[in-house]
Design an enzyme around this catalytic site. Structure first.
Site, PDB file in Angstrom:
ATOM      1  N   HIS A 207      -6.638   9.492  -0.781  1.00 29.33           N
ATOM      2  CA  HIS A 207      -7.257   9.487   0.548  1.00 29.33           C
ATOM      3  C   HIS A 207      -6.410  10.079   1.672  1.00 29.33           C
ATOM      4  O   HIS A 207      -6.833  10.033   2.839  1.00 29.33           O
ATOM      5  CB  HIS A 207      -7.715   8.067   0.917  1.00 29.33           C
ATOM      6  CG  HIS A 207      -6.596   7.076   1.085  1.00 29.33           C
ATOM      7  ND1 HIS A 207      -6.362   6.058   0.191  1.00 29.33           N
ATOM      8  CD2 HIS A 207      -5.673   6.939   2.047  1.00 29.33           C
ATOM      9  CE1 HIS A 207      -5.340   5.338   0.603  1.00 29.33           C
ATOM     10  NE2 HIS A 207      -4.903   5.854   1.730  1.00 29.33           N
TER      11      HIS A 207
ATOM     12  N   ASP B   7      -7.507   1.351   2.526  1.00 29.35           N
ATOM     13  CA  ASP B   7      -7.195   2.354   3.546  1.00 29.35           C
ATOM     14  C   ASP B   7      -7.987   3.638   3.448  1.00 29.35           C
ATOM     15  O   ASP B   7      -7.637   4.629   4.059  1.00 29.35           O
ATOM     16  CB  ASP B   7      -5.685   2.680   3.486  1.00 29.35           C
ATOM     17  CG  ASP B   7      -5.227   3.528   4.665  1.00 29.35           C
ATOM     18  OD1 ASP B   7      -5.766   3.351   5.762  1.00 29.35           O
ATOM     19  OD2 ASP B   7      -4.333   4.360   4.483  1.00 29.35           O
TER      20      ASP B   7
ATOM     21  N   ASP C 194       0.913   5.088  -0.267  1.00 32.24           N
ATOM     22  CA  ASP C 194       0.127   6.323  -0.270  1.00 32.24           C
ATOM     23  C   ASP C 194       0.684   7.270  -1.325  1.00 32.24           C
ATOM     24  O   ASP C 194       1.877   7.598  -1.307  1.00 32.24           O
ATOM     25  CB  ASP C 194       0.177   6.979   1.100  1.00 32.24           C
ATOM     26  CG  ASP C 194      -0.668   6.245   2.121  1.00 32.24           C
ATOM     27  OD1 ASP C 194      -1.827   5.931   1.797  1.00 32.24           O
ATOM     28  OD2 ASP C 194      -0.185   5.978   3.231  1.00 32.24           O
TER      29      ASP C 194
ATOM     30  N   HIS D  50       0.858  -1.177   0.000  1.00 32.18           N
ATOM     31  CA  HIS D  50       0.000   0.000   0.000  1.00 32.18           C
ATOM     32  C   HIS D  50       0.898   1.231   0.000  1.00 32.18           C
ATOM     33  O   HIS D  50       1.530   1.550   1.002  1.00 32.18           O
ATOM     34  CB  HIS D  50      -0.902  -0.009   1.225  1.00 32.18           C
ATOM     35  CG  HIS D  50      -1.734   1.222   1.337  1.00 32.18           C
ATOM     36  ND1 HIS D  50      -2.744   1.511   0.453  1.00 32.18           N
ATOM     37  CD2 HIS D  50      -1.702   2.247   2.212  1.00 32.18           C
ATOM     38  CE1 HIS D  50      -3.303   2.655   0.792  1.00 32.18           C
ATOM     39  NE2 HIS D  50      -2.685   3.135   1.857  1.00 32.18           N
TER      40      HIS D  50
END
Length: 1011
Positions: free
Chosen positions: A579, A375, A265, A263
Site C-alpha cells: 500500500h 493502513d 511498511d 506495522h
C-alpha cells in the site's frame, strides 16, 4: 487549588526527567569500538566479520545516507559491579539518534560473535541484552544503517534523499555513545509506576477525587525518594504508590485487548532491501521480549516479511517458528503483503490471500482467520466477498480514522460487500496502529468508542510501527499497570483471535456497513507514479495469459506446467501491490525498482506465453498464423480463451477521415465523430440510436491541466481546490490525418502530448491513445468528457464487479468522493442509454452532473491521466508515458465489461492452426477471470468466475477435456459446500450465481490425463 496542582505536576515532571530517568542505570562504562564501512549495499554477517575493522572514536561520523557501518563493540563488565544487587547488565548504544521516532532514522542490529541476532537498536529501544557478568568480557557486532529521516512535518518538501545516487556522501549521523550499563530494576519499576499515573493525571477530570489522590501520592513519592540516592530509596517511593496502583477499575470501564504489533511498511521511505533488515530488527526485539517476558502476544502480518526472514535470517526464523508454536508470535492477516485494496485487480486480490495464507499454513502450520489491514488507503467493496471466499472471518482496519470530512459511525460492525457476503469488522477507536499504551491512547479508545451501551470492548495495536521497532519493555510495563486500574480502561494482553471471539460474543447483532469504505484522504494515490500503476495493470493481465496458455498447453499437449516460475512472478507482482508502492507514495528508489521488476515480470511471462502457444502450435501440426484470445469474450471471430485462425477474424471496415472546413469528420461502423481545430471532440453521433452523445457546446476529450498543490502529503493527496485553477490545452501544434483517425500534438511548458484519435472498425467506439513526454511538476492532467446523458450515478469497475456512486453531492459523504477509483472501465447512463470509458492503465476518476441552460443535463466524466508530486520523489512521473482509452457509445454495463477486457487483453499472434478453448460458458454475464492448474500439483484445472452485471445468472460451464468430477472450492482450492454449483452432468457444471457472486471450480482430471 489550581496553582497547587500545576505546581505539583511541574515538580513531578522535573523529578522524572532529571532524577528518575537517569537513575535507571546505576553505573555505565565505555566500551572499545572498531568499525568497517560497507562499500555499497549491505552484506551478510558472515562476510562482514571477516573484514578489517579499524579504530572508531565516539563522536565520529559514520556512513553516507543509505550506507551501512559494522561496529565491533568490545570490552568488559567492571568486576566491582558484582556487589550491586537488584540489577541487570546490558549494553546501551546511541547511534546519534535524531528527533525522529523509531523506524525513521538510524537503526541497527546487534549480533553475537557467532552470528546470532540479539536485538534491534533504535531510538527509545537502544539497549542490547548480554550474558556477560561482572568481570567477564563483552563482544558484540552492530550492523548500523544510516537511513535518512524524511518527515518535514508535512510530507511535502522535495528531498534528494530518496535516491541513493542523489543522497550525498557525507555522514548523516555521529556515534554518540556505546556503553555497558547496570540497570537498576527497582528504579525502572518506579519509573513505570510514575509514568502510568502521570499519564492518568492528564486524562482525569480536574475535579476528580482520583486525580487528587494521584497528585497527593506523587508528592509523597518525591519526598520519599532521595535525589542523591535514588536506587537506595526507590523501594520507599514505590511503597507510596502501591495503594494507588492497586485500586481496581470501575465496573463500567472500557475493556481493551492490547495486541503487540509493529506495522512495518514493506517499502515506503526506504527500499525493500531495508525492509528485510527492519523485519529482522523488529522480530528480534519481539523474540527477546517474548523470551524474557512471556505472557503477551505479537501479531505480524505479511507472509512476504516472514519469507524474507526465512531466506536471510534462518536462525531467527527458527526462533520465530518456536514462538508461533508456543502462541506468542501470531501470524495475522493471511495476505502476501498488506496490499492496497483499491488498485489491484480481482484475481490479484484473491492471490494475496491464496499465496499468503498458503505460506502460513505450509511454513508455520497456522491459518489466520483475520484480515489485518490497518493502513491501506480505503477498502474496496469487493473485499468482504474475496476475504470470506479465502476462509477469513474477521477484518481489522484503522486508516478510516484519517477521513477529512466524515467520521465513521461504527467501530464494531458487519461489513457487507457488493456480493452480499459479510465479514465481522473492527475499527479500533484508539485511532492509531502504533500505540504505546499510554493513558492518552487508552482514554481516547474509551472516549471515541461508538458502540457504548451495546458493547464495551476494543482492540489496541501497540508497538512502534511504520518503520518498525515493535513493542518495548516499557509498553509491557504500562500494560501490567493498567490491567485493572481505577481511572483507566482495563487492559488485557491479547491476540486478534481472542479479541474477535470476545467481540462477537459481546455484540451479537452489530450494525451493517455496505459497500466500499472510501478513505476521504489520499485521493492522489489513484494516479501518482503512473509507470508503477501501468506495470501492475500489464502484469496482472500477463499473469492471466500465462496461466491460461500454460494450462491449455499442459492439458492439450502435455507440456509441463511452470508452477514454480508462475509462483515467483506472482510474488513479485503481489509485493509491488503493497500500500505504499502501487499507490505511488514511496521514495524514488522504490519506484525505480518497481519499474525494473515489472520489466522482468513482463520478460518472464512473455516467455511462458510464447512457449505455451508454441507447444499448442506444434500439437496442431501447422505453422499458419492464428490469433490467441485470452479474454473472456469472443473478439473479431476468435473464441474466448482460445486460439483461432487469423482468416476467421472479421474483415476490416473502412474508416473515413474527411476535412470539413476547420473540422475533421471521422465515420465508422455506427458512429461519426467530429474533431475541431483545437483538437477536441465537438460531436459524437451514435448512428444506430440516431443520438448525439456529447453535450451541446461543451467539447469533449479535452486535456486540462490543473494546479495540484495539496496542503500536505504531496504524493498521497489531491485536494478539492485543484479544480479552482485550470488551463485547457486547446492549441495543438499539428493535427495529422491517419488512415483511420488523427494524430494531434500539444506542447505545454516542457512537455509534449501526442493524442491519437481513431474509430474502431468493428463496433461504435472511439479509441484514444496518449503518448506523453511529461516534465511538469505539481500539475494534474485530466482527460475530460461532457456527455449528454442524465446519469444519477456513475458505475465503476472494481474487483469481480462494480460500484455505483452518486453523481450529485446531496450529502457530505457524496461531496467527499470528488475523486474515485475505477479499474478497466467507468460507465454512465440513463434508462435505455449509456456511455462507457475503458482504459488500460488509469485508476483515478471524477464524475459530476450539471443542468444546462437548455434544461438538459450534462454528465461530466474526467479521468486523471498523470500527476507530478514533489514528495517523497521529486522526479515522480517525469518522462514518457503511454495510456489508451476507448469511448464506447450506446454502452451499458455489459458492453463496458467487454471493452475493459478487450483493451487490456489484446489479441496476440501465435503459431499453429488453432486450439479450442479448454472451457466455455453460455451466459455472457458470467465472466471467467482465471484458468490455472491446481496449487497442489495434482493437475486439476481450477476456474475462477464471477457474475459481472449485478444480477442473477444461471450458467453452464463446459470443460473440453476429460474429468472425474467438478467441485466448488474456496480460494485456496479446498472443497466447500456448494454455494453456486447446482449440478454436474459429465464435463458440464451448472451454476446459479447471485449478483457479483464469486465462484471457484475445480475440475478433477482423469488419471489418464495426468500421465
Amino acid at each position: 487549588m489550581h496553582d497547587r496542582t500545576e505546581h505539583t505536576i511541574a515538580r513531578l515532571d522535573r523529578f522524572l526527567s532529571e532524577r528518575i530517568e537517569p537513575a535507571r542505570w546505576r553505573r555505565r562504562a565505555p566500551l572499545t569500538v572498531t568499525a568497517w564501512q560497507v562499500p555499497d549495499e549491505p552484506v551478510p554477517f558472515s562476510e562482514a566479520v571477516g573484514q578489517p575493522f579499524e579504530e572508531f572514536a565516539i563522536g565520529q561520523g559514520w556512513a553516507r545516507p543509505w550506507g551501512t557501518t559494522w561496529f565491533r563493540v568490545q570490552g568488559g563488565v567492571p568486576a566491582e559491579w558484582a556487589e550491586q544487587s537488584g540489577t541487570a547488565v546490558e549494553l546501551l548504544v546511541d547511534l546519534g539518534f535524531s528527533g525522529s521516532g523509531p523506524g525513521f532514522q538510524a537503526e541497527a542490529t546487534a549480533y553475537t560473535p557467532d552470528g546470532v541476532i540479539l536485538k534491534g537498536i533504535e531510538p527509545r529501544n537502544h539497549h542490547v541484552p548480554t550474558d556477560a557478568r561482572p568481570g567477564e568480557p563483552v563482544d558484540v557486532f552492530v550492523e548500523a544503517a544510516a537511513n535518512p529521516s524524511f518527515d518535514d512535518g508535512g510530507f511535502r518538501t522535495p528531498t534528494p534523499m530518496g535516491d541513493k545516487e542523489t543522497a550525498g556522501v557525507e555522514p548523516l549521523y555521529r556515534l554518540r555513545s556505546v556503553e555497558v550499563a547496570l540497570r537498576d530494576l527497582a528504579v525502572a519499576e518506579l519509573h513505570a509506576d510514575l509514568l502510568t499515573l502521570r499519564g492518568l493525571l492528564d486524562e482525569l477530570p480536574a475535579t476528580s477525587p482520583r486525580r487528587a489522590e494521584i497528585l497527593a501520592g506523587c508528592e509523597r513519592v518525591i519526598n520519599a525518594v532521595d535525589p542523591d540516592d535514588v536506587p537506595g530509596t526507590a523501594a520507599a517511593g514505590r511503597a507510596e504508590l502501591a495503594g494507588l496502583l492497586a485500586a481496581p477499575a470501575y465496573a463500567s470501564a472500557h475493556r481493551v485487548h492490547a495486541v503487540g504489533h509493529a506495522h512495518i511498511d514493506s517499502a515506503w521511505l526506504w527500499p525493500t532491501r531495508e525492509t528485510v533488515r527492519k523485519c529482522a530488527r523488529t522480530f528480534s526485539n519481539v523474540i527477546e521480549l517474548l523470551e524474557t517476558q512471556p505472557g503477551w502476544r505479537f501479531a505480524a502480518s505479511s507472509a512476504q516479511q516472514y519469507a524474507w526472514i526465512k531466506e536471510h535470517c534462518p536462525e531467527l526464523f527458527e526462533r520465530i517458528r518456536a514462538q508461533v508454536d508456543a502462541g506468542g508470535f501470531v501470524p495475522a492477516g493471511g495476505m502476501w503483503v498488506e496490499s492496497d485494496t483499491n488498485l489491484p485487480g480481482g484475481e490479484a486480490m484473491a492471490r494475496q490471500f491464496v499465496l499468503g495464507t498458503r505460506w502460513f499454513i505450509d511454513e508455520l502450520g497456522v491459518e489466520p482467520l483475520d484480515v489485518w489491514l490497518p493502513d491501506s488507503f480505503g477498502y474496496s467493496g469487493s473485499l468482504p466477498g474475496i476475504a470470506t471466499a479465502a476462509g477469513k472471518r474477521w477484518f481489522l482496519t484503522q486508516k478510516i480514522s484519517w477521513n477529512d470530512t466524515n467520521t465513521m459511525p461504527h467501530h464494531t460492525f458487519w461489513w457487507e460487500g457488493i456480493d452480499g457476503r459479510r465479514i465481522f469488522t473492527h475499527f479500533p477507536p484508539v485511532d492509531t496502529y502504533n500505540s504505546d499504551l499510554s493513558a492518552a491512547d487508552l482514554a481516547r479508545a474509551e472516549r471515541q468508542y461508538a458502540e457504548k451501551g451495546r458493547a464495551n470492548t476494543s482492540l489496541v495495536p501497540f508497538g512502534y510501527g511504520d518503520g518498525g521497532g515493535g513493542p518495548t519493555r516499557e509498553m509491557l510495563a504500562a500494560a501490567a499497570r493498567t490491567a485493572d486500574l481505577e481511572g483507566s480502561p482495563k487492559v488485557t494482553l491479547s491476540s486478534p483471535a481472542e479479541f474477535f471471539t470476545a467481540a462477537e460474543e459481546e455484540y451479537a447483532d452489530p450494525p451493517v456497513w455496505r459497500g466500499e469504505m472510501y478513505l476521504e484522504f489520499h485521493r492522489g494515490t489513484y494516479t501518482s507514479q503512473h509507470r508503477t500503476k501501468a506495470g501492475n495493470r500489464r502484469s496482472e493481465h500477463l499473469l492471466r495469459e500465462a496461466e491460461l496458455w500454460a494450462t491449455t498447453a499442459a492439458v492439450r499437449s502435455g507440456r509441463a506446467y511452470p508452477a514454480e516460475e508462475l509462483d515467483h512472478w506472482w510474488r513479485i507482482v503481489l509485493l509491488q501491490q503493497f500500500h505504499d508502492i502501487l499507490p505511488g507514495s514511496s521514495i524514488a528508489w522504490v519506484h525505480r525498482e518497481a519499474e525494473r521488476n515489472y520489466a522482468e515480470v513482463a520478460r518472464g511471462l512473455e516467455q511462458i506465453i510464447a512457449d505455451s502457444l508454441a507447444a499448442l502450435g506444434s500439437e496442431a501440426g501447422s505453422q499458419d498464423g492464428v490469433l490467441a484470445n485470452a479474454g473472456p469474450f469472443p473478439v473479431r471471430g476468435v473464441p474466448a480463451l482460445g486460439v483461432g485462425r487469423a482468416e476467421d477474424a472479421v474483415a476490416d471496415v473502412r474508416i473515413r477521415v474527411e476535412r470539413v472546413g476547420t473540422d475533421w469528420v471521422l465515420t465508422g461502423p455506427g458512429i461519426r465523430a467530429v474533431v475541431d481545430e483545437h483538437g477536441r471532440l465537438t460531436s459524437v453521433r451514435d448512428l444506430a440510436a440516431d443520438r448525439e452523445v456529447l453535450a451541446p457546446d461543451e467539447p469533449s476529450a479535452r486535456l486540462v491541466l490543473h494546479r495540484d498543490v495539496p496542503n500536505r502529503w504531496d504524493a498521497w493527496d489531491v485536494d478539492r481546490h485543484y479544480r479552482q485553477v485550470s488551463r485547457e490545452l486547446d492549441e495543438p501544434t499539428v493535427i495529422e490525418p491517419l488512415a483511420d483517425g488523427l494524430r494531434i500534438t500539444f506542447v505545454t511548458g516542457r512537455s509534449e502530448i501526442v493524442e491519437t484519435v481513431r474509430l474502431a472498425d468493428d463496433r461504435p467506439a472511439i479509441e484514444l491513445e496518449l503518448e506523453l513526454d511529461w516534465h511538469e511538476q505539481q500539475q494534474l492532467l485530466k482527460l475530460d468528457f461532457a456527455l449528454d446523458v442524465h446519469a444519477e450515478q456513475a458505475t465503476s469497475e472494481i474487483q469481480f464487479g462494480h460500484l455505483q456512486r452518486p453523481t450529485h453531492e446531496n450529502t457530505s459523504w457524496d461531496a467527499a468522493r470528488f475523486e474515485t477509483v475505477a479499474h478497466r472501465w467507468m460507465q454512465v447512463g440513463e434508462p435505455g442509454y449509456g456511455v462507457a470509458l475503458a482504459n488500460d492503465c488509469s485508476y483515478g476518476f471524477d464524475c459530476t452532473r450539471t443542468t444546462r441552460g437548455d434544461g438538459g443535463t450534462t454528465t461530466r466524466l474526467g479521468v486523471s491521466v498523470v500527476r507530478a508530486p514533489l514528495f517523497p520523489d521529486p522526479e515522480a512521473d517525469q518522462g514518457r508515458h503511454r495510456l489508451a482509452y476507448t469511448l464506447r457509445v450506446g454502452a451499458g454495463v455489459t458492453e463496458a465489461v467487454e471493452e475493459g477486457y478487450r483493451l487490456n487483453l489484446p489479441l496476440r499472434t501465435a503459431p499453429g492452426s488453432g486450439a479450442a478453448p479448454l472451457l466455455s460458458i453460455d451466459h455472457p454475464a458470467v465472466v471467467i477471470e482465471a484458468v490455472k492448474l491446481a496449487e497442489d500439483g495434482s493437475g486439476d484445472v481450477v476456474v475462477r468466475c464471477y457474475e459481472s452485471r449485478g444480477g442473477r445468472a444461471r450458467a453452464r460451464v463446459a470443460a473440453d477435456f476429460e474429468i472425474v468430477e467438478v467441485l466448488e472450492t474456496d480460494l485456496l482450492e479446498r472443497p466447500i459446500e456448494p454455494r453456486a454449483l447446482r449440478a454436474v452432468d459429465g464435463p458440464v457444471a451448472t451454476l446459479e450465481l447471485r449478483p457479483f457472486q464469486l465462484c471457484t471450480l475445480r475440475f478433477r482430471r482423469t488419471p489418464a490425463s495426468l500421465e
